[in-house]
Design an enzyme around this catalytic site. Sequence first.
Site, PDB file in Angstrom:
ATOM      1  N   GLU A  31       0.862  -1.169   0.000  1.00  0.00           N
ATOM      2  CA  GLU A  31       0.000   0.000   0.000  1.00  0.00           C
ATOM      3  C   GLU A  31       0.908   1.231   0.000  1.00  0.00           C
ATOM      4  O   GLU A  31       1.822   1.312   0.826  1.00  0.00           O
ATOM      5  CB  GLU A  31      -0.889   0.034   1.253  1.00  0.00           C
ATOM      6  CG  GLU A  31      -1.850   1.223   1.208  1.00  0.00           C
ATOM      7  CD  GLU A  31      -2.579   1.480   2.516  1.00  0.00           C
ATOM      8  OE1 GLU A  31      -2.191   0.924   3.556  1.00  0.00           O
ATOM      9  OE2 GLU A  31      -3.548   2.277   2.482  1.00  0.00           O
ATOM     10  N   ARG A 270       5.822 -12.397   9.167  1.00  0.00           N
ATOM     11  CA  ARG A 270       6.520 -11.155   8.829  1.00  0.00           C
ATOM     12  C   ARG A 270       7.859 -11.130   9.584  1.00  0.00           C
ATOM     13  O   ARG A 270       8.086 -11.866  10.538  1.00  0.00           O
ATOM     14  CB  ARG A 270       5.673  -9.951   9.207  1.00  0.00           C
ATOM     15  CG  ARG A 270       5.358  -9.881  10.698  1.00  0.00           C
ATOM     16  CD  ARG A 270       4.943  -8.502  11.206  1.00  0.00           C
ATOM     17  NE  ARG A 270       4.712  -7.524  10.199  1.00  0.00           N
ATOM     18  CZ  ARG A 270       3.501  -7.096   9.840  1.00  0.00           C
ATOM     19  NH1 ARG A 270       2.434  -7.585  10.423  1.00  0.00           N
ATOM     20  NH2 ARG A 270       3.357  -6.155   8.930  1.00  0.00           N
ATOM     21  N   LYS A 280       4.915   0.534   9.765  1.00  0.00           N
ATOM     22  CA  LYS A 280       4.952   1.782   9.015  1.00  0.00           C
ATOM     23  C   LYS A 280       4.479   2.948   9.877  1.00  0.00           C
ATOM     24  O   LYS A 280       4.958   4.064   9.736  1.00  0.00           O
ATOM     25  CB  LYS A 280       4.059   1.666   7.773  1.00  0.00           C
ATOM     26  CG  LYS A 280       4.761   1.021   6.594  1.00  0.00           C
ATOM     27  CD  LYS A 280       3.998   1.323   5.311  1.00  0.00           C
ATOM     28  CE  LYS A 280       3.651   0.058   4.578  1.00  0.00           C
ATOM     29  NZ  LYS A 280       2.808   0.282   3.397  1.00  0.00           N
TER      30      LYS A 280
END
Length: 565
Positions: A31, A270, A280
Amino acid sequence: MAAPSDFIRDIVAGHLAEKKYPQIHTRFPPEPNGYLHIGHAKSICLNFGIAREFGGICNLRMDDTNPTKEEVEYVDSIIADVKWLIGGWADQQLGFKSGGKSLEPFYASDYFDQIYEYAVALINKGKAYICDLTPEQTDEYRGAPDHPGKDSPFRNRRISENLDLFARMKAGEFPHGARTLRAKIDMSSPNVWLRDPILYRIRHAEHHHTGNKWCIYPMYDFAHCISDYIEGITHSICTLEFEVHRPLYDWILGNLELPRPLPHQYEFARLSLGYTVMSKRKLLQLVTEKIVTGWDDPRMPTISGLRRRGVTPEALRHFAYNIGITKYNGLTDVAVLEHAIREDLNKRALRRLAVLRPIKVVITNFPEGKIEELEAVNNPEDPNAGKRKIPFTRELYIEQDDFMEVPPPKYFRLRPGGEVRLKYAYIIKCDEVVKNASGEITELRCTADLDSKTGGATSARKVKGTIHWVSATQAVDAEVRLYDRLFTVEDPDAKGEFKEFLNKNSLEVVKAKCEPSLKDAAPETRYQFERIGYFTLDKETTPEKTVINRTISLKDAWAKEVKKV
RNA sequence: UGUCCGAUGGUGUAACGGUAGCACAAGGCCCUUUGGAGGCUUUUGUCAUGGUUCGAAUCCAUGUCGGACAGCCA
């Protein structure tokens, strides 16, 4: 490097063997709401790696369904980072839009028309409805993981009414958040994501890619599986937190009754890395609160930060290979990353002499004004790197650390009355320590064994220590930025507020003296300052001022020895 | 008191019913005009309890511990 093996590649290999798909097709779907970090690098290496190893294709796709959080700056940075990471490695695997040439990414937002039509199709099948509940009511009706939700009063609207309302949503007749399109699944499902999830919401916002064309935007769950389907993705690989979404992924594609084969979702853990943060949101916080200088601050775990610091794509790919792919949520030791960086740089870095914290040395038996050119090896790991000349003069600089008046045991460097080898030059002996009024050492007066340089009569003499040096009169100045880990604890996320654990000494700036050849230092070139570490030119370098980043220090056995005491 | 997922040395991983291996880290030795690199070497492990089996890290059951999930974020 042997081909990697993990549970996802096993699945892919199995599908290929049973000819389930004609060709493997993966995708990397960030994204554009932030810069890519090393966790994304893991995903990029996985998705492009699989495409590489199994003769497939991997698409770069902007997962841009939320106009309020996404920006072109992020799109641009993502393209640059992916290009850099896969360059010369998986260029051939990169998926192109039809007619596309350069690295032009796919956009979920390019499919908004088709996604809209699929939504209409779902309404027509009686599998989706327009819901007028407020956000608060929607929350309340959803229930919680441990108790069921209840049906929305709008759940059984007529198809014709749903169609009409959805068209009017699209036309902009309703304000922000007034209505949603929801899938009609099961409000009592133990999986919360199956409790009539929202498919479309109203957002009167300009989109970075589609402009003002839309005022309704699909949710991730609806857009993602359809985007995968449209692109012919076979293996849709994402991180563990989407595991609970997989039934919804399958429900949407299944209920749309699309021609097979359908894509399938697979999840892996992850990356968590020691002494840094990876979300983020937190990285953005470090940037906006000016704790770092930007997304590409060399201390950041972002791809652009690592690149600026001097890490190579090869090192990152090796790192990704070394950590593997599993479903276990662990914390990777930052030493694994550091090892991958050193291993790579050791092979490619040009050796140079530079003194970070200078102390003056005068060679009393070396003529004033004389400049002797000595030969130095550019890279002992790579004979093709050749040799260069470095000037030797009467006045030199050595590292402050390389002299001690009262050294501890096993200290091999210079001491009063002691001898040390100057790399590529002479063995010197310290005769006198000169101090100023406040007792600080200002100068070391030494004599050189003038027969001891390479090829000389006494060149084979054994002295325990060899240190680096630069000519005081010929040296070039540079600002050297020494980076350390951003946090003082290995897992800043684990114990409360991560900013409490910021390392205040994560950046140290020194005025260094470098051998003259560094005057021509080139961007992108990696250097090893002998006995210190790996360095590269920073982008802030100007004709007037050389700025150099330390990528990583050399392993320091002496520091370890000192710690033992 | 929900659903899903996971657990192998200090860390990250491999072993696909048949000798628990690799990398990093840590320790020791050798070598070295980088206390770098390199070479050799040592230590440390299958979450627990049952079961199936000639044989289980692997299959089954139960338990324990850990993670994810209740955005009109992705």
